[in-house]
Design an enzyme around this catalytic site. Structure first.
Site, mmCIF file in Angstrom:
data_model
loop_
_atom_site.group_PDB
_atom_site.id
_atom_site.type_symbol
_atom_site.label_atom_id
_atom_site.label_comp_id
_atom_site.label_asym_id
_atom_site.label_seq_id
_atom_site.Cartn_x
_atom_site.Cartn_y
_atom_site.Cartn_z
ATOM 1 N NE ARG A 1 -6.723 -1.399 -4.951
ATOM 2 C CZ ARG A 1 -6.638 -0.688 -4.411
ATOM 3 N NH1 ARG A 1 -7.876 0.017 -4.520
ATOM 4 N NH2 ARG A 1 -5.670 0.262 -4.125
ATOM 5 C CB SER B 1 4.154 -4.644 -3.323
ATOM 6 O OG SER B 1 3.465 -3.836 -3.858
ATOM 7 C CG ASP C 1 3.937 -2.069 -1.415
ATOM 8 O OD1 ASP C 1 5.253 -1.895 -1.446
ATOM 9 O OD2 ASP C 1 3.224 -3.076 -0.686
#
Length: 891
Positions: free
Chosen positions: A519, A583, A637
């Site tokens: 994203r 992450s 994350d």
């Protein structure tokens, strides 16, 4: 002349189709909780959920009580080369005085006969499973219970209606004291017939009896059975269709002869359909017609003899004999002569015609009610054409020379879109009772073995306390300089020293990389009295070949996505501050530098491990030569999640991810973080708890299925804890359980389809669907070709149980970092992100179990869980904003 006289008994197809529709309505009423109490067709649940699957074996006793004879069978089901059934049986008489006496006498008689049979078989010392075929309307709430609703077929034993026949029989056996029996199932004769035929043809899903009485059963979808909890799978329904018409719904087709039969019966006003079609009444119907015709001078020159006027003198077996194609007329003469009426040849032809009309009406009426059941089955399956088998038994069907052919022909005419095979039950319903018992025995044994296997997943409170203690030790090892290098739980400093204070302001870019989707976000943060966060984002896929290609290809792909987003937002000229949610386990030396320790979650890009991912990103931007960005922070994350929630609630000091992977971070005191200089304040520590257990400290709770999943993973021996609990692996754990259970014959009739052998075919989202009681939707979905072999009813409960146990384990295990015993009030933000179908939060039970287990294991901590609605991307922007604020303050 006779056709005209018996016109009311000749039913057109139009009438039969109308009766079919009426019976379908009655079925619906009987299945409904609201209408069942007043419904005449009771549609009784039998708690038989599966037909034989071919794997049954054992030694069983079957009792068959339903008429003037009482049969006991010993049924041995064995597997040598193929499944074989050996049967030995004895027939015992049930005298009229016992049928009409007390219930105690009746069951004492049954127990006495059973004792005699066991003596002859020399098995009095064994406690064999018993199946009890009890051919009367019973209400059941479980397989081994039958509450008699009403006697039928001339039985009238007192004190039995409203009582449990299994309890009465057990009481009679116990009173004798010379043998023991384990009554596992009480079934209706129709169910016994279906199960007998189901043993030979697994397409059999209807049982039909046309003999002394008549009835039918069939396999109904659980979602339609209001009287039993649960929506999944099927259950056999005993229609008790003999009572069809007891509410007046068949008055337009009942004749004066039907009414006379009813008036003279033991149960006037009841079982009206049965009285129109069954063998118990057919001969008497013909006799009443002959008497009336003789009285009117249409037969025997008006002669009426005492024998012709005697009830029961003209039997149904006489109807069968008279309708034989060659010798029928001779038989008619013989039978009528015995009745003293001296018939002429024309009389014999006329009587044969009367018999034909009466028996044909019976076959037509049965065809119409059977047609309603077939239509129900077809609609349940949602198919255009139904292929099914009807198991049939009963003396009328077997002995009458024309009955079966007429029934088959009319049924096929009434339901042309059904391909029906009629299978005669050669062994009666007694063998079926044994098969119901064999299935019940198989399922009970399977459930015992299944529970035994799944018990390993059910961690006790003491085990969880041990795991918690080990996690605490691993955390301390990761925080200490001396043990950090060898520690598996790395406890990585993130250099995030503060959560948002509300003064953050500006436009920021955020990247979010942690799974198959990537994203890019533009986050506009405005401070002041009305704090606002405005977000724009675009999601990009990361192809598997990029995930597992070279590092340069991966970061070039990321930069291409950023370029597209900047064009999309029209902001390519601006040099915006950027936060990078990355992450994966990173060792950070500052807020904007993160050395990748190792890839997880299916990533394998080369030349990245041991490198600074911010440097790799900056190099990718340089190669593109289109734009420039100010990379302020690289964050995990979990840290992004914590920051997102902390912006809404300043008490938030823990971030928790349970999705494709699993991890947690929390605000640790600087004095405990030996890897970073300084003792003042706090810093967020990224635990990287997925590697918990990589040193073998969880081996005592890892199952063979966890080990199998680990052995075949991309990073065998690593991230063992994550492989036990995260969304990426739960479906795979269940698939391994399904394969094992199929090999052991518990599922899919022992046949492992090629698709089930495919790794990752059973996705974690399926567990969520199963937990939401959508097993049927799952079976129907194109992804699950693995269920190409028909799943038996037990599979539903099994898969649901497996997934539920694993989800409970996952939920319980996720609380370990939260359950510090220091006694505090804290907020843990629990998120599943980025949003994905594998996300564990979609399990309706997951969060409930986790919250409760946190309370149990950390009773001194008052924890609030706050779901992160915006994912960790917003958190990366907030960290960037905090980083910019702190950097500006220093400058």
């Amino acid at each position: 002349q006779i056709d005209k006289y018996l016109y009311a008994m000749r039913l057109s197809d139009e009438t039969l189709i109308d009766i079919m529709a009426r019976f379908r309505r009655e079925m619906k009423n009987g299945l409904s909780r609201d209408f069942n109490p007043t419904a005449t067709v009771k549609m009784l649940p039998t708690f038989v959920r599966s037909i034989p699957d071919g794997s049954e074996k054992g030694d069983f006793i079957a009792l068959d009580l339903g008429g003037s004879y009482f049969r006991i069978l010993r049924v041995k089901v064995s597997h040598e080369k193929k499944q074989t059934v050996q049967m030995e049986s004895e027939i015992y008489n049930t005298p009229e005085d016992i049928m009409h006496g007390s219930g105690t006498r009746l069951f004492d008689h049954v127990a006495e006969c059973l004792g005699d049979f066991m003596e002859k078989q020399q098995i009095k010392d064994k406690k064999l499973p018993v199946g009890f075929t009890f051919s009367f309307p019973c209400r059941q709430s479980k397989l081994d219970e039958g509450i008699l609703i009403t006697w039928t077929k001339r039985f009238k034993a007192s004190g039995v209606e409203g009582a449990d026949v299994v309890r009465l029989l057990n009481k009679a056996i116990k009173k004798r004291g010379d043998y023991d029996a384990d009554i596992m199932a009480v079934v209706n004769d129709t169910v016994g017939t279906m199960m007998t035929c189901g043993f030979d043809d697994q397409r059999c899903e209807v049982g039909l009896i046309i003999g002394t009485g008549t009835n039918a059963c069939y396999m109904e979808e659980m979602r339609h059975i209001d009287l039993v909890e649960g929506d999944e799978g099927r259950m056999c329904i005993n229609t008790e269709w003999g009572a069809f018409g007891d509410d007046g719904s068949l008055e337009d087709i009942r004749t004066e002869f039907d009414r006379e039969i009813d008036r003279g019966s033991l149960n006037p006003g009841k079982q009206l359909f049965e009285k129109m079609v069954s063998g118990m009444y057919m001969g008497e119907l013909v006799r009443l017609i002959l008497v009336k015709m003789a009285k009117e001078g249409l037969l025997f020159e008006g002669r009426i003899t005492p024998e012709l006027l005697t009830k029961g003198k003209f039997e149904t077996k006489h109807v069968s004999a008279i309708e034989k194609s060659k010798e029928g007329l001779n038989k008619a003469k013989e039978i009528l002569t015995r009745l003293g009426v001296e018939p002429s040849h024309e009389d014999c032809i006329a009587v044969q015609h009367v018999c034909t009309i009466v028996s044909f009406r019976s076959a037509n009426l049965v065809a119409s009610t059977l047609g309603a059941i077939l239509n129900q089955l077809r609609d349940n399956k949602g198919v255009g054409r139904l292929r099914t088998t009807v198991g049939v038994d009963g003396s009328l069907y077997k002995m009458h020379p024309q009955y079966a052919r007429r029934l088959h022909k009319t049924t096929r005419r009434l339901v042309p879109d059904s391909e029906v095979r009629f299978l005669l039950s050669e062994s009666g319903s007694g063998k079926g009772a044994a098969m119901v018992t064999a299935v019940a025995y198989r399922l009970a044994e399977q459930h015992r073995l299944i529970d035994e296997t799944l018990a390993e997943f059910k961690l006790t409170h003491e085990q969880l306390l041990q795991v918690k203690k080990r996690m605490r030790a691993e955390m301390e090892a990761g925080l200490k300089k001396k043990t950090h290098e060898t520690a598996k739980v790395k406890m990585l400093p993130t250099f995030v020293r503060s959560t948002p204070d509300g003064t953050e302001n500006g436009d920021f870019l955020a990247l979010d990389l942690g799974g198959t989707n990537f994203r890019v976000l533009l986050v506009k943060i405005r401070s002041g009295k009305r704090r606002t966060v405005e977000m724009h984002n675009k999601i990009y896929a990361i192809p598997i070949e990029v995930m597992q290609g070279t590092g340069e290809e991966l970061f070039d792909h990321i930069v291409t996505c950023i370029s597209d987003f900047l064009d999309y937002m029209g902001i390519k000229g601006a040099r915006l501050p950027l936060g990078f949610t990355f992450s994966f386990p990173c060792k950070q030396t500052s807020l904007d530098a993160g050395i990748l320790l190792n890839w997880t979650k299916g990533f394998k890009a080369t030349d990245c491990e041991g490198e600074d991912v911010v440097y790799l990103l900056r190099e990718g931007i340089k190669r593109r030569e289109e734009f420039d960005l100010d990379v302020v922070a690289v964050v995990n994350d979990t840290v992004g999640t914590m920051m997102t929630c902390a912006y809404e609630d300043p008490n938030c000091e823990i971030g928790l991810i349970v999705g494709t992977g699993s991890n947690a971070c929390y605000m640790e005191e600087m004095r405990n973080i030996e890897m970073v200089d300084g003792e003042q304040g706090r810093m967020c520590v990224n635990t990287e708890w997925g590697a918990f257990g990589d040193n073998g400290c969880l081996d005592d709770i890892r199952t063979i299925y966890d080990k199998a999943v680990d052995d075949y993973s991309l990073n065998a021996g690593k991230q063992r804890y994550e492989k036990m609990i995260s969304g990426m692996y739960l479906g795979e754990i269940v698939r391994n359980i399904l394969i094992d259970f199929t090999k052991r014959g518990f599922l899919f009739r022992g046949q492992i389809s090629e698709t089930l052998k495919t790794r990752h075919i059973f996705e974690t989202k399926f567990l969520s669907q199963i937990e939401r009681d959508s097993w049927r939707a799952l079976l129907g979905s194109p992804e699950v070709i693995l269920v190409s072999v028909r799943a038996c009813a037990c599979a539903e409960g099994l898969v649901a149980t497996s997934s539920e146990v694993i989800v409970m384990l996952t939920a319980k295990s996720c609380i370990l970092v939260l359950s510090s015993e220091r006694g505090s009030t804290t907020k843990a933000c629990a998120v599943v992100g980025p949003p994905s179908p594998t996300a564990i939060v979609f399990f309706h039970s997951f969060s409930r179990i986790m919250h409760q287990t946190v309370k149990d294991l950390a009773p001194n901590c008052d924890v609030t869980f706050l779901l992160s609605e915006d994912g960790s991307g917003k958190g990366a922007a907030l960290i960037t904003a905090v980083g910019c604020r702190l950097r500006d303050a220093e400058q």
